[in-house]
Design an enzyme around this catalytic site. Structure first.
Site, short mmCIF file in Angstrom:
data_model
loop_
_atom_site.label_atom_id
_atom_site.label_comp_id
_atom_site.label_asym_id
_atom_site.label_seq_id
_atom_site.Cartn_x
_atom_site.Cartn_y
_atom_site.Cartn_z
N LYS A 139 0.83 -1.22 0.00
CA LYS A 139 0.00 0.00 0.00
C LYS A 139 0.86 1.27 0.00
O LYS A 139 0.63 2.17 -0.79
CB LYS A 139 -0.90 0.05 1.26
CG LYS A 139 -1.89 -1.04 1.39
CD LYS A 139 -2.81 -0.80 2.58
CE LYS A 139 -2.15 -0.77 3.94
NZ LYS A 139 -1.66 -2.06 4.43
N ARG A 185 -9.21 1.39 9.24
CA ARG A 185 -8.89 0.01 9.58
C ARG A 185 -10.02 -0.64 10.37
O ARG A 185 -9.93 -1.83 10.69
CB ARG A 185 -7.62 -0.03 10.42
CG ARG A 185 -6.35 -0.35 9.62
CD ARG A 185 -5.21 -0.26 10.58
NE ARG A 185 -4.02 -0.98 10.34
CZ ARG A 185 -2.91 -0.47 9.82
NH1 ARG A 185 -2.89 0.74 9.34
NH2 ARG A 185 -1.81 -1.18 9.78
N ARG A 191 11.81 -6.16 4.24
CA ARG A 191 11.59 -4.73 3.98
C ARG A 191 12.59 -3.88 4.76
O ARG A 191 12.90 -4.16 5.91
CB ARG A 191 10.17 -4.37 4.42
CG ARG A 191 9.80 -2.93 4.18
CD ARG A 191 8.34 -2.77 3.96
NE ARG A 191 7.59 -2.90 5.20
CZ ARG A 191 6.26 -2.81 5.25
NH1 ARG A 191 5.57 -2.62 4.16
NH2 ARG A 191 5.63 -2.93 6.39
N ARG A 217 11.77 -2.06 10.67
CA ARG A 217 10.95 -1.44 11.72
C ARG A 217 10.85 -2.37 12.92
O ARG A 217 10.91 -3.59 12.77
CB ARG A 217 9.56 -1.16 11.18
CG ARG A 217 9.42 0.22 10.58
CD ARG A 217 8.20 0.38 9.76
NE ARG A 217 7.02 -0.25 10.29
CZ ARG A 217 5.86 -0.32 9.64
NH1 ARG A 217 5.76 0.20 8.44
NH2 ARG A 217 4.81 -0.91 10.16
N ARG A 248 -0.21 -9.01 13.49
CA ARG A 248 -0.82 -7.92 12.71
C ARG A 248 -1.75 -8.48 11.63
O ARG A 248 -2.79 -7.91 11.33
CB ARG A 248 0.27 -7.03 12.10
CG ARG A 248 0.93 -6.14 13.16
CD ARG A 248 2.19 -5.49 12.64
NE ARG A 248 1.92 -4.53 11.59
CZ ARG A 248 2.83 -4.15 10.70
NH1 ARG A 248 4.05 -4.64 10.73
NH2 ARG A 248 2.52 -3.26 9.79
P1 AMP Z 1 1.18 0.68 9.28
O1 AMP Z 1 2.39 1.51 9.02
O2 AMP Z 1 -0.02 1.15 8.49
O3 AMP Z 1 1.41 -0.79 9.12
O4 AMP Z 1 0.78 0.92 10.82
C1 AMP Z 1 1.66 0.59 11.87
C2 AMP Z 1 0.89 0.51 13.17
O5 AMP Z 1 0.27 1.80 13.45
C3 AMP Z 1 -0.27 -0.49 13.18
O6 AMP Z 1 0.15 -1.81 13.49
C4 AMP Z 1 -1.18 0.12 14.25
O7 AMP Z 1 -0.66 -0.13 15.54
C5 AMP Z 1 -1.02 1.62 14.01
N1 AMP Z 1 -2.02 2.15 13.04
C6 AMP Z 1 -1.78 2.72 11.82
N2 AMP Z 1 -2.92 3.11 11.23
C7 AMP Z 1 -3.92 2.79 12.07
C8 AMP Z 1 -5.34 2.91 12.02
N3 AMP Z 1 -5.96 3.44 10.96
N4 AMP Z 1 -6.05 2.46 13.10
C9 AMP Z 1 -5.45 1.93 14.17
N5 AMP Z 1 -4.12 1.76 14.28
C10 AMP Z 1 -3.35 2.18 13.24
#
Ligand code: AMP
Length: 222
Positions: free
Chosen positions: A13, A88, A122, A165, A176
């Site tokens: 994404k 989400r 990654r 990360r 996740r």
């Molecule tokens: P991402 O970079 O999108 O994979 O997000 C990393 C982490 O940030 C996720 O595992 C969640 O803990 C938090 N996070 C990011 N976006 C959201 C969202 N829309 N709702 C809830 N938690 C989020």
């Protein structure tokens, strides 16, 4: 145009959104990036979000909506946006609906075992967030060559250091994916009912995927 990219963690994404958004003249908005920035700056919101993120759990909806509203209030988001990693949950999708009307949802489809290989390989730039991948994934129709930096461990764009990360260990990735299935998958039905969902199979490199996704977006513009 108001666009949402849906798909499990590791489906690409962020990479696709960061390449497509400039072509459409709209910002790429990643709630994960906004949260990581808040955590790094140790803002009150960042402090609240940090413990959830470490576990791979979702950050509560009220915190997310606070950062989303603030980001959508900026001038560059007036003509539209590509959201990556948001919404989400159904609650977040309902809240978004109250502020802006989503026009298309790109649903990226990719098997779990590919995701795990991809995320473990990654590398993200500490400084600017640019994403690279050191794995070459090949099976059936799928061919994903590595997205390597020119210099090992160094970002091509800004010279920053490339790192994994802290939420990219195999166990956290599995957690996740579990969270995704339980809390985010219902959004597929939600947007299908609204006739906004477009499924896209992830089968290749960003060079292959970006034109495929662009074509889907253009189709729904007509
Ligand atoms: P991402 O970079 O999108 O994979 O997000 C990393 C982490 O940030 C996720 O595992 C969640 O803990 C938090 N996070 C990011 N976006 C959201 C969202 N829309 N709702 C809830 N938690 C989020």
């Amino acid at each position: 145009m108001n666009i949402v990219f849906l798909g499990p963690p590791g489906s690409g994404k962020g990479t696709y959104a960061s390449r497509i958004a400039p072509q459409l003249g709209i910002p790429h908005i990643s709630t994960g990036d906004l949260l990581r920035e808040a955590v790094a700056k140790k803002t009150p919101l960042g402090k609240k979000a940090e413990s959830y993120m470490k576990k791979g759990a979702l950050v509560p909806d009220d915190i997310i909506m606070q950062i989303v509203k603030e980001r959508l209030g900026k001038k560059d988001a007036r003509p539209g946006f590509i959201f990556d990693g948001f919404p989400r949950t159904i609650e977040q999708a309902d809240s978004l609906e109250r502020i802006r009307r989503v026009e298309i949802v790109i649903n990226l489809k990719i098997p779990d075992f590919v995701i795990i290989q991809k995320i473990l390989a990654r590398r993200t730039c500490e400084k600017c967030g640019e994403i690279y991948n050191i794995a070459h994934i090949k099976f059936g129709k799928v061919n994903m060559p590595p997205v390597s930096p020119k210099k090992l461990g160094i970002c091509d764009k800004c010279g920053g250091k490339l790192v994994s990360r802290s939420d990219e260990t195999e166990q956290i990735i599995k957690d996740r994916l579990d969270v995704y299935r339980k809390q985010t998958q219902p959004l597929i039905d939600y947007y299908t009912k609204k006739k906004l969902l477009r499924n896209v199979d992830v089968i290749g490199s960003p060079e292959v995927m970006v034109p495929i996704i662009m074509a889907e977006i253009k189709k729904s513009k007509k």
